[in-house]
Design an enzyme around this catalytic site. Structure first.
Site, PDB file in Angstrom:
ATOM      1  N   THR A   1       0.821  -1.218   0.000  1.00  0.00           N
ATOM      2  CA  THR A   1       0.000   0.000   0.000  1.00  0.00           C
ATOM      3  C   THR A   1       0.851   1.262   0.000  1.00  0.00           C
ATOM      4  O   THR A   1       2.015   1.247   0.370  1.00  0.00           O
ATOM      5  CB  THR A   1      -0.947   0.018   1.214  1.00  0.00           C
ATOM      6  OG1 THR A   1      -0.178   0.033   2.414  1.00  0.00           O
ATOM      7  CG2 THR A   1      -1.862  -1.205   1.209  1.00  0.00           C
ATOM      8  N   ASP A   2       0.215   2.350  -0.396  1.00  0.00           N
ATOM      9  CA  ASP A   2       0.890   3.649  -0.372  1.00  0.00           C
ATOM     10  C   ASP A   2       0.436   4.426   0.870  1.00  0.00           C
ATOM     11  O   ASP A   2      -0.262   3.888   1.727  1.00  0.00           O
ATOM     12  CB  ASP A   2       0.639   4.428  -1.665  1.00  0.00           C
ATOM     13  CG  ASP A   2      -0.838   4.754  -1.901  1.00  0.00           C
ATOM     14  OD1 ASP A   2      -1.650   4.675  -0.956  1.00  0.00           O
ATOM     15  OD2 ASP A   2      -1.175   5.100  -3.041  1.00  0.00           O
ATOM     16  N   PHE A   3       0.805   5.671   0.951  1.00  0.00           N
ATOM     17  CA  PHE A   3       0.506   6.479   2.133  1.00  0.00           C
ATOM     18  C   PHE A   3      -0.982   6.641   2.407  1.00  0.00           C
ATOM     19  O   PHE A   3      -1.383   6.906   3.529  1.00  0.00           O
ATOM     20  CB  PHE A   3       1.162   7.865   2.011  1.00  0.00           C
ATOM     21  CG  PHE A   3       0.529   8.722   0.962  1.00  0.00           C
ATOM     22  CD1 PHE A   3      -0.486   9.617   1.295  1.00  0.00           C
ATOM     23  CD2 PHE A   3       0.933   8.653  -0.364  1.00  0.00           C
ATOM     24  CE1 PHE A   3      -1.083  10.407   0.328  1.00  0.00           C
ATOM     25  CE2 PHE A   3       0.341   9.450  -1.336  1.00  0.00           C
ATOM     26  CZ  PHE A   3      -0.678  10.326  -0.989  1.00  0.00           C
ATOM     27  N   SER A   4      -1.823   6.442   1.376  1.00  0.00           N
ATOM     28  CA  SER A   4      -3.263   6.605   1.564  1.00  0.00           C
ATOM     29  C   SER A   4      -3.947   5.319   2.034  1.00  0.00           C
ATOM     30  O   SER A   4      -5.139   5.320   2.293  1.00  0.00           O
ATOM     31  CB  SER A   4      -3.908   7.095   0.267  1.00  0.00           C
ATOM     32  OG  SER A   4      -3.833   6.088  -0.725  1.00  0.00           O
TER      33      SER A   4
ATOM     34  N   VAL B   1      -4.207   2.493   0.219  1.00  0.00           N
ATOM     35  CA  VAL B   1      -4.661   1.643  -0.879  1.00  0.00           C
ATOM     36  C   VAL B   1      -3.445   1.054  -1.589  1.00  0.00           C
ATOM     37  O   VAL B   1      -2.325   1.556  -1.456  1.00  0.00           O
ATOM     38  CB  VAL B   1      -5.562   2.406  -1.885  1.00  0.00           C
ATOM     39  CG1 VAL B   1      -6.801   2.958  -1.200  1.00  0.00           C
ATOM     40  CG2 VAL B   1      -4.803   3.506  -2.574  1.00  0.00           C
TER      41      VAL B   1
END
Length: 154
Positions: free
Chosen positions: A29-32, A34
């Site tokens: 996942t990324d910082f958001s 997702v």
């Protein structure tokens, strides 16, 4: 560790699709929160590799051949439909399309609970040790032939 314990390899189903379950980890996942878009390519790669393995075609054996062979992605189109999140259980579906020369054509889908969240249209090419495209050997074509779709509607 038990000798019979094996990593997930998925299976071919009656509709000629190879299905491989994968779990989304925090690292995907990324910082958001997702799944980062590039990680979808990793999931699709696992699906392609395991579908070939299920046909009896192993990358390590291809590399050890004389002369060595490999597959390289020549073209790939990806459509991102829905976001995946950490702990989701996804299924990578891989379907072989009829081969064209040195090219192996595949359609892939990433699903969650039966809903398609991403698709990929892949053109891979068989290459020799120098990176030149070459038609896959007959034995290799026979390995995947039972799983090639014969019509677009399959």
């Amino acid at each position: 560790m038990s000798e019979h314990l094996q990593p997930a390899s998925g299976e071919f189903c009656a509709d000629k699709a190879h299905r491989l379950p994968v779990r989304v980890y925090y690292e995907d996942t990324d910082f958001s929160g997702v799944v980062y878009h590039a990680r979808y390519l990793h999931f699709f790669e696992r699906g392609r590799t395991e579908s070939l393995r299920a046909c009896g075609i192993h990358h390590s054996e291809l590399a050890a051949m004389d002369p060595p062979l490999a597959f390289a992605v020549r073209r790939m189109g990806v459509e991102f439909i829905r976001a995946a999140r950490v702990d989701d259980i996804l299924v990578v579906e891989t379907r072989f399309r009829p081969q064209a020369g040195a090219r192996l054509m595949m359609d892939q889908a990433l699903t969650r609970d039966g809903e398609t969240i991403a698709t990929a249209s892949v053109q891979a090419v068989c290459i020799d040790g120098a990176g030149r495209a070459k038609r896959p050997p007959e034995w290799m074509q026979k390995q995947w032939q039972d799983f090639v779709l014969t019509t677009i509607s399959e």
